[in-house]
Motif scaffolding. Structure first.
Motif, PDB file in Angstrom:
ATOM      1  N   ARG A  33       0.627  -1.300   0.065  1.00  0.00           N
ATOM      2  CA  ARG A  33       0.156   0.030   0.045  1.00  0.00           C
ATOM      3  C   ARG A  33       0.762   1.382   0.046  1.00  0.00           C
ATOM      4  NH1 ARG A  33      -4.603  -1.666   4.358  1.00  0.00           N
ATOM      5  NH2 ARG A  33      -5.802  -3.105   2.965  1.00  0.00           N
ATOM      6  N   MET A  34       1.916   1.068   0.866  1.00  0.00           N
ATOM      7  CA  MET A  34       2.827   2.388   0.800  1.00  0.00           C
ATOM      8  C   MET A  34       3.454   2.657  -0.446  1.00  0.00           C
ATOM      9  SD  MET A  34       4.875   2.020   4.433  1.00  0.00           S
ATOM     10  CE  MET A  34       4.224   0.337   5.238  1.00  0.00           C
ATOM     11  N   THR A  35       3.995   1.618  -1.066  1.00  0.00           N
ATOM     12  CA  THR A  35       4.508   1.718  -2.485  1.00  0.00           C
ATOM     13  C   THR A  35       3.547   2.193  -3.324  1.00  0.00           C
ATOM     14  OG1 THR A  35       4.520  -0.314  -3.116  1.00  0.00           O
ATOM     15  CG2 THR A  35       6.348   0.361  -2.198  1.00  0.00           C
ATOM     16  N   SER A  36       2.444   2.026  -3.113  1.00  0.00           N
ATOM     17  CA  SER A  36       1.166   2.295  -4.129  1.00  0.00           C
ATOM     18  C   SER A  36       0.818   3.911  -3.955  1.00  0.00           C
ATOM     19  CB  SER A  36       0.080   1.610  -3.860  1.00  0.00           C
ATOM     20  OG  SER A  36       0.278   0.347  -4.390  1.00  0.00           O
ATOM     21  N   ILE A  37       0.739   4.414  -2.654  1.00  0.00           N
ATOM     22  CA  ILE A  37       0.471   5.583  -2.092  1.00  0.00           C
ATOM     23  C   ILE A  37       1.540   6.849  -2.455  1.00  0.00           C
ATOM     24  CG2 ILE A  37      -0.094   7.082  -0.295  1.00  0.00           C
ATOM     25  CD1 ILE A  37      -1.509   4.470   0.777  1.00  0.00           C
ATOM     26  N   ALA A  38       2.693   6.213  -2.382  1.00  0.00           N
ATOM     27  CA  ALA A  38       4.004   7.169  -2.406  1.00  0.00           C
ATOM     28  C   ALA A  38       5.044   6.122  -3.099  1.00  0.00           C
ATOM     29  CB  ALA A  38       4.233   7.450  -1.080  1.00  0.00           C
ATOM     30  N   PRO A  39       4.992   5.968  -4.227  1.00  0.00           N
ATOM     31  CA  PRO A  39       6.116   5.344  -5.074  1.00  0.00           C
ATOM     32  C   PRO A  39       7.424   6.044  -5.012  1.00  0.00           C
ATOM     33  CG  PRO A  39       4.451   6.305  -6.732  1.00  0.00           C
ATOM     34  CD  PRO A  39       4.115   6.561  -5.230  1.00  0.00           C
ATOM     35  N   HIS A  43      12.044   4.013   1.356  1.00  0.00           N
ATOM     36  CA  HIS A  43      12.151   2.712   2.400  1.00  0.00           C
ATOM     37  C   HIS A  43      10.985   1.784   2.418  1.00  0.00           C
ATOM     38  CE1 HIS A  43      13.350   1.512   6.430  1.00  0.00           C
ATOM     39  NE2 HIS A  43      11.848   1.563   6.922  1.00  0.00           N
ATOM     40  N   PRO A  44       9.760   2.319   2.099  1.00  0.00           N
ATOM     41  CA  PRO A  44       8.763   1.104   1.909  1.00  0.00           C
ATOM     42  C   PRO A  44       9.201   0.072   0.703  1.00  0.00           C
ATOM     43  CG  PRO A  44       7.750   3.272   2.050  1.00  0.00           C
ATOM     44  CD  PRO A  44       9.323   3.630   1.863  1.00  0.00           C
ATOM     45  N   TRP A  45       9.894   0.487  -0.333  1.00  0.00           N
ATOM     46  CA  TRP A  45      10.201  -0.286  -1.202  1.00  0.00           C
ATOM     47  C   TRP A  45      11.220  -1.349  -0.705  1.00  0.00           C
ATOM     48  CZ3 TRP A  45       7.758  -1.363  -5.670  1.00  0.00           C
ATOM     49  CH2 TRP A  45       7.082  -0.484  -6.274  1.00  0.00           C
ATOM     50  N   TRP A  46      11.992  -0.788  -0.278  1.00  0.00           N
ATOM     51  CA  TRP A  46      13.257  -1.649   0.503  1.00  0.00           C
ATOM     52  C   TRP A  46      12.536  -2.690   1.391  1.00  0.00           C
ATOM     53  CZ3 TRP A  46      18.136  -1.983  -1.409  1.00  0.00           C
ATOM     54  CH2 TRP A  46      18.887  -2.919  -0.790  1.00  0.00           C
ATOM     55  N   GLU A  47      11.681  -2.262   2.130  1.00  0.00           N
ATOM     56  CA  GLU A  47      11.163  -3.204   3.135  1.00  0.00           C
ATOM     57  C   GLU A  47      10.076  -4.286   2.603  1.00  0.00           C
ATOM     58  OE1 GLU A  47      11.789  -3.394   6.404  1.00  0.00           O
ATOM     59  OE2 GLU A  47      13.317  -2.071   5.902  1.00  0.00           O
ATOM     60  N   ARG A  48       9.182  -3.653   1.383  1.00  0.00           N
ATOM     61  CA  ARG A  48       8.482  -4.589   0.841  1.00  0.00           C
ATOM     62  C   ARG A  48       9.547  -5.759   0.142  1.00  0.00           C
ATOM     63  NH1 ARG A  48       4.637  -2.798  -4.277  1.00  0.00           N
ATOM     64  NH2 ARG A  48       4.404  -4.934  -5.006  1.00  0.00           N
ATOM     65  N   ALA A  49      10.702  -5.289  -0.304  1.00  0.00           N
ATOM     66  CA  ALA A  49      11.559  -6.353  -1.108  1.00  0.00           C
ATOM     67  C   ALA A  49      11.977  -7.269  -0.031  1.00  0.00           C
ATOM     68  CB  ALA A  49      12.676  -5.724  -1.845  1.00  0.00           C
ATOM     69  N   ARG A  50      12.322  -6.837   1.165  1.00  0.00           N
ATOM     70  CA  ARG A  50      12.863  -7.588   2.234  1.00  0.00           C
ATOM     71  C   ARG A  50      11.815  -8.665   2.564  1.00  0.00           C
ATOM     72  NH1 ARG A  50      12.267  -7.742   7.183  1.00  0.00           N
ATOM     73  NH2 ARG A  50      11.071  -5.653   7.316  1.00  0.00           N
ATOM     74  N   VAL A  51      10.512  -8.278   2.807  1.00  0.00           N
ATOM     75  CA  VAL A  51       9.486  -9.145   3.284  1.00  0.00           C
ATOM     76  C   VAL A  51       9.294 -10.096   2.020  1.00  0.00           C
ATOM     77  CG1 VAL A  51       7.040  -9.283   4.057  1.00  0.00           C
ATOM     78  CG2 VAL A  51       8.633  -7.606   5.138  1.00  0.00           C
ATOM     79  N   GLU A  52       9.381  -9.748   1.051  1.00  0.00           N
ATOM     80  CA  GLU A  52       8.946 -10.705  -0.052  1.00  0.00           C
ATOM     81  C   GLU A  52      10.178 -11.763  -0.242  1.00  0.00           C
ATOM     82  OE1 GLU A  52       6.815  -7.588  -3.185  1.00  0.00           O
ATOM     83  OE2 GLU A  52       8.963  -7.672  -3.109  1.00  0.00           O
ATOM     84  N   LEU A  53      11.337 -11.439   0.151  1.00  0.00           N
ATOM     85  CA  LEU A  53      12.354 -12.464   0.080  1.00  0.00           C
ATOM     86  C   LEU A  53      12.256 -13.181   1.390  1.00  0.00           C
ATOM     87  CD1 LEU A  53      15.739 -10.068  -0.666  1.00  0.00           C
ATOM     88  CD2 LEU A  53      14.445 -12.078  -2.182  1.00  0.00           C
ATOM     89  N   VAL A  54      11.963 -12.756   2.581  1.00  0.00           N
ATOM     90  CA  VAL A  54      11.521 -13.567   3.727  1.00  0.00           C
ATOM     91  C   VAL A  54      10.305 -14.574   3.095  1.00  0.00           C
ATOM     92  CG1 VAL A  54      10.489 -13.342   5.977  1.00  0.00           C
ATOM     93  CG2 VAL A  54      12.314 -11.806   5.456  1.00  0.00           C
ATOM     94  N   ASP A  55       9.469 -14.172   2.388  1.00  0.00           N
ATOM     95  CA  ASP A  55       8.382 -15.107   1.900  1.00  0.00           C
ATOM     96  C   ASP A  55       8.914 -15.730   0.781  1.00  0.00           C
ATOM     97  OD1 ASP A  55       5.677 -15.686   2.379  1.00  0.00           O
ATOM     98  OD2 ASP A  55       5.033 -14.244   0.802  1.00  0.00           O
ATOM     99  N   ASN A  56       9.978 -15.774   0.520  1.00  0.00           N
ATOM    100  CA  ASN A  56      10.588 -16.753  -0.632  1.00  0.00           C
ATOM    101  C   ASN A  56      10.141 -16.369  -1.929  1.00  0.00           C
ATOM    102  OD1 ASN A  56      12.804 -18.325  -1.197  1.00  0.00           O
ATOM    103  ND2 ASN A  56      11.362 -20.132  -1.218  1.00  0.00           N
ATOM    104  N   ASP A  57       9.700 -15.151  -2.185  1.00  0.00           N
ATOM    105  CA  ASP A  57       9.288 -14.675  -3.284  1.00  0.00           C
ATOM    106  C   ASP A  57      10.098 -13.961  -4.171  1.00  0.00           C
ATOM    107  OD1 ASP A  57       7.610 -13.809  -5.635  1.00  0.00           O
ATOM    108  OD2 ASP A  57       5.865 -13.275  -4.350  1.00  0.00           O
ATOM    109  N   VAL A  58      11.275 -14.668  -4.609  1.00  0.00           N
ATOM    110  CA  VAL A  58      12.427 -13.572  -5.087  1.00  0.00           C
ATOM    111  C   VAL A  58      11.832 -12.912  -6.400  1.00  0.00           C
ATOM    112  CG1 VAL A  58      14.635 -14.187  -6.523  1.00  0.00           C
ATOM    113  CG2 VAL A  58      13.772 -15.809  -4.423  1.00  0.00           C
ATOM    114  N   ALA A  59      10.871 -13.556  -7.373  1.00  0.00           N
ATOM    115  CA  ALA A  59      10.532 -12.776  -8.361  1.00  0.00           C
ATOM    116  C   ALA A  59       9.649 -11.353  -8.042  1.00  0.00           C
ATOM    117  CB  ALA A  59       9.501 -13.498  -9.316  1.00  0.00           C
ATOM    118  N   ALA A  60       8.958 -11.383  -6.984  1.00  0.00           N
ATOM    119  CA  ALA A  60       8.437 -10.178  -6.562  1.00  0.00           C
ATOM    120  C   ALA A  60       9.611  -9.386  -6.013  1.00  0.00           C
ATOM    121  CB  ALA A  60       7.429 -10.524  -5.424  1.00  0.00           C
TER     122      ALA A  60
END
Length: 91
Positions: A33-39, A43-60
């Motif tokens: 939501r943060m990256t949609s609201i304020a692209p 910081h939100p992009w970095w955190e989003r990518a980090r959580v995607e990696l934790v979720d093992n979603d490398v493509a995302a």
């Protein structure tokens, strides 16, 4: 402080609490939501990518890091993102 910055700050607080409580999916939704609201906010992009990696979603995560490269012109951040992408493509 702009309204978007305030909203991102509020969502960031919620995402941090969600993650600490073990709700990674909720945190990912909030970062999305943060990256949609304020692209333009990195910081939100970095955190989003980090959580995607934790979720093992490398493509995302790759897509999130690539979006960061589209937005930023800061050399140090671009280098860090490129290094991270290189490591992900090596997987």
């Amino acid at each position: 402080m702009p309204n978007r910055a305030i909203l991102v700050r509020l969502l960031l607080n919620q995402a941090t609490r969600a993650e600490k409580a073990g709700y990674g999916r909720r945190a990912l939704l909030l970062y999305s939501r943060m990256t949609s609201i304020a692209p333009d906010y990195m910081h939100p992009w970095w955190e989003r990518a980090r959580v995607e990696l934790v979720d093992n979603d490398v493509a995302a995560a790759r897509a999130s890091f690539t979006a960061m490269l589209e937005i930023t012109r800061e050399p140090a951040l671009r280098e860090r993102v490129n290094s991270t992408l290189d490591a992900l493509f090596a997987r």
